[in-house]
Structure formats: structure tokens, C-alpha cells
Design a protein around this motif. Sequence first.
Motif, PDB file in Angstrom:
ATOM      1  N   PHE A 118       0.813  -1.212   0.000  1.00 54.63           N
ATOM      2  CA  PHE A 118       0.000   0.000   0.000  1.00 54.63           C
ATOM      3  C   PHE A 118       0.852   1.272   0.000  1.00 54.63           C
ATOM      4  CE2 PHE A 118      -3.338   2.746   2.137  1.00 54.63           C
ATOM      5  CZ  PHE A 118      -4.238   2.707   1.079  1.00 54.63           C
ATOM      6  N   ARG A 121       0.529   3.912  -2.826  1.00 55.55           N
ATOM      7  CA  ARG A 121      -0.717   4.678  -2.756  1.00 55.55           C
ATOM      8  C   ARG A 121      -0.626   5.760  -1.689  1.00 55.55           C
ATOM      9  NH1 ARG A 121      -4.581   7.517  -4.853  1.00 55.55           N
ATOM     10  NH2 ARG A 121      -6.598   7.382  -3.794  1.00 55.55           N
ATOM     11  N   GLU A 124       1.391   8.516  -3.138  1.00 56.70           N
ATOM     12  CA  GLU A 124       0.589   9.244  -4.128  1.00 56.70           C
ATOM     13  C   GLU A 124      -0.372  10.213  -3.440  1.00 56.70           C
ATOM     14  OE1 GLU A 124      -2.613   8.248  -7.738  1.00 56.70           O
ATOM     15  OE2 GLU A 124      -1.925   6.666  -6.379  1.00 56.70           O
ATOM     16  N   LEU A 125      -1.060   9.763  -2.409  1.00 55.64           N
ATOM     17  CA  LEU A 125      -1.976  10.631  -1.677  1.00 55.64           C
ATOM     18  C   LEU A 125      -1.225  11.793  -1.029  1.00 55.64           C
ATOM     19  CD1 LEU A 125      -4.213   7.931   0.072  1.00 55.64           C
ATOM     20  CD2 LEU A 125      -4.988   9.591  -1.633  1.00 55.64           C
ATOM     21  N   TYR A 152      -8.536   9.189   3.433  1.00 59.86           N
ATOM     22  CA  TYR A 152      -8.561   8.597   2.101  1.00 59.86           C
ATOM     23  C   TYR A 152      -7.851   7.233   2.096  1.00 59.86           C
ATOM     24  CZ  TYR A 152     -10.251  13.120   0.434  1.00 59.86           C
ATOM     25  OH  TYR A 152     -10.990  14.259   0.224  1.00 59.86           O
ATOM     26  N   ALA A 153      -6.807   7.093   2.901  1.00 56.54           N
ATOM     27  CA  ALA A 153      -6.094   5.820   2.947  1.00 56.54           C
ATOM     28  C   ALA A 153      -6.976   4.715   3.523  1.00 56.54           C
ATOM     29  CB  ALA A 153      -4.815   5.970   3.770  1.00 56.54           C
ATOM     30  N   ASP A 156      -9.736   3.701   1.161  1.00 60.45           N
ATOM     31  CA  ASP A 156      -9.237   2.810   0.113  1.00 60.45           C
ATOM     32  C   ASP A 156      -9.121   1.380   0.620  1.00 60.45           C
ATOM     33  OD1 ASP A 156      -9.086   4.848  -1.699  1.00 60.45           O
ATOM     34  OD2 ASP A 156      -6.902   4.951  -1.780  1.00 60.45           O
TER      35      ASP A 156
END
Length: 424
Positions: A118, A121, A124-125, A152-153, A156
Motif C-alpha cells: 500500500f 498509494r 501518491e496521496l 482517504y487511505a 481505500d
Amino acid sequence: MAAPPAGDGPEPALFSYEFATDPYPAYAWLRTHAPVHRTTVPSGVDAWLVTRYADARQALADPRLSKNPAHHHSDKTGIPGERSAGLMTHLLNIDPPDHTRLRRLVSKAFTPRRVAAFAPRVQELTDSLIDGFADRGEADLIHEFAFPLPIYAICDLLGVPAEDQDDFRDWAAVMLHSSGGRPPDPRNHGKGPRGGVARAVKKMRAYLAELIHRKRAALGGGDAAADDLISALIRASDEGEKLTENEAAAMAFILLFAGFETTVNLIGNGTYALLTHPAERARLAADPGLLPSAVEELLRYDGPVELATWRFATEPLEIGGQRVAVGDPVLVVLAAADRDPARFADPDTLDLSRRDNQHLGYGHGIHYCLGAPLARLEAQTALGTLLRRLPDLRLAGETSELRWRGGLIMRGLRTLPVHFGRSL
């Protein structure tokens, strides 16, 4: 932050706004004069506060201290609205064997391998959020960075569709800015009532029930590739693990609730500590390899969870020389234990390369924080990226102007305004 006194002087006032701003002098006094202290918390519940490291570590692992609120007569020891919303059967409210069963199911989402996968990601966030304010030269790092990143993590990971994540962000914001059981900041009248939290919890419960229904239908229709946590919980339920819909919803709820606020505070408190300790910040900026030990020290020095969640005595027992009766609530003060000079050398000094650092920031025993690997990943990524991309990051205004949320369990800043030059 001012260094605590040696523990002398009059008994301090607990749970005021001034206390929320800097609780460490009061905790130093308690460790010296009343290490296991009976007090009334702002919600009106009488509870024992455990402040020394050795006592805290023992209490966190003591099976006679139950997590089940049914062992206490009050309904004021949990998250507002969770009882009426049918969200009580989660890891923070249950004991073995149900705790063992549910933790085994959810732990699959937080294996080192899955967390490592993860990482791109999370990066990226992190970069996307910084891009959103990088050209302005100023930002509120709580609202614009530390808050949205873990929301947001975790969305997801749970499998919340992107088009629904802003709803989760709104509900989480209500919870985050609740007064949380202490007198509110006098400069912030009227914000964050408990009733608002209860309404947000009910809305989240209704959404989770509908999302579970949709995901179960998708799995029944052949969507075997779904790899999110809610789908995994549904599969486990359908394959004989005896996971009820209420349990699935409660697990998703507490992973969101516990998984975002702790990380918001870790990133916020950690950034603040670095900005107010320029020598340590410079060390970390010069040597990013210090990030893992730095995050551990930030967890110890001013961690996101001030008090461990409620425990209740199921039989008479003794903690630190005090007799605790059946049904008595016990609150282990992690923030006090992690500044105990009997356990940590120079505990009020921030040392990002501290080696002997078995802090209690994420608990101890069977209730050790399940999401700790993810929180560590998010904190290392967030802090490392901030230092790299905004090398001249600095506080906007005086530290005395910052406001702290007065939650009983969590400790964190309401805002963290900063200035910076051109981003990298």
C-alpha cells in the motif's frame, strides 16, 4: 512545550482547556504524588488514572480489566451514538474469545506484506495533498494534510468507492472536532457537540449497512477479485466465520474511527514537535534514514492517544498499591507513562535517535493497535515528504495561538498554520 516540574507544588486541575494545551506538568505531579488516582472525568464517570509506566504496562495486559462496557453501569464511556447505532461489537469493546476471532479476521488487512504493497498509494496521496497547497506558500497542515491523508487511505483499504469518500470525510470531521468530553476551547464556543457526533455515527452506520449489502451482492455476482477489507469480512462471514452484519459494520466503523484520528494526531503532533525542535528537525532532514526511529520517538514524546480506551475491573484487583473494585473504570494514561523517568532517560527531551524506546503509544497486550503498521507507514511518508518538499516549513504565528482539541482519549491540534517557500 514547557518542561514539567519535578512533581512538587499543589495538586493540578485536570481536564481544563489549559490542561489540554499542556498536560505533562500535571502528569508529572500525578506520577509523584498519586500514580493511581481516582478522579471524575468531565462526562461524570468516576475512574482510576494509571500514570506510571510499570503500572500502565501491567494494566494494559491484565485480563481482569475487561474492554466490555457491560461491566459498568454508565453509557458515557464510549463513542457518542455507537450504542444506539448498533456498533458496539468492535475490537475496542469486546474480550476473548470474540476479540480473538474478530482480530484474527481483520489482522489479514494489516500484514507487513499488505501494508508494504500500500506504500505507493500512500505516497501518491501525500504528494497530491501537498500539490494542492504547495503554490500558496501557506497552509493549515491539519485540515489540508494530516486529516485527509489517513481518511482517504483507510477508505481505500475498506473499499469505500471514491465518489463516497467525501461523505466519510465530512462525518469524520464532525467526530474529529467534537469537544470529546472536556471543556471546549473558550475561543471555539459551540463547535463539536456530542449530539453532532451521534448523528454522524448514525449516518455512517446506515451507509456501511448499504455498502455491505452492495458488496455482498457483487461478490455473489462473481466479483471474486475484490480485495478490500469489507469484501474480505463478507467472505469470512459467508465461509463460516460467524461474522454478523452488525459485527462487520462495527469493525468497519472502528477501523475508520480509530484508524484516522490517531494518524491525524500523529502527523500533526509530530510535525509540530519537529517545528519546535529545530536541531532535531535538521538531523532528520539531513538523514531520512532516521524516519523509523523518529516516528517511534514522536509517538512517545507527544503521541496521538493520551489515554488508552476504557477498561473495567471484572474482579477486585490492585494497581500500584490501590484497590480497584469490581466494575470500576480504569484509564491508562499513555502520555504520562511514556514520560516516566523511571523508564526513559531524559523523558522530556525529544531524541529522534532514541534506542531504548519501548513506548506504549499504541498500547500493549492483546489490544495493541492493529493498525499500527499502517499508521507508521503514513507518518513516515507524510513527515519525510514534508521535510523533503517544503524544506523551509515554519510555524505561522506563535505557539501560544495554537488550539488543542480537548478529547479525553485523543490528543491533537485543531489547526497547524504554516508558511513555506517554493516547494520541491
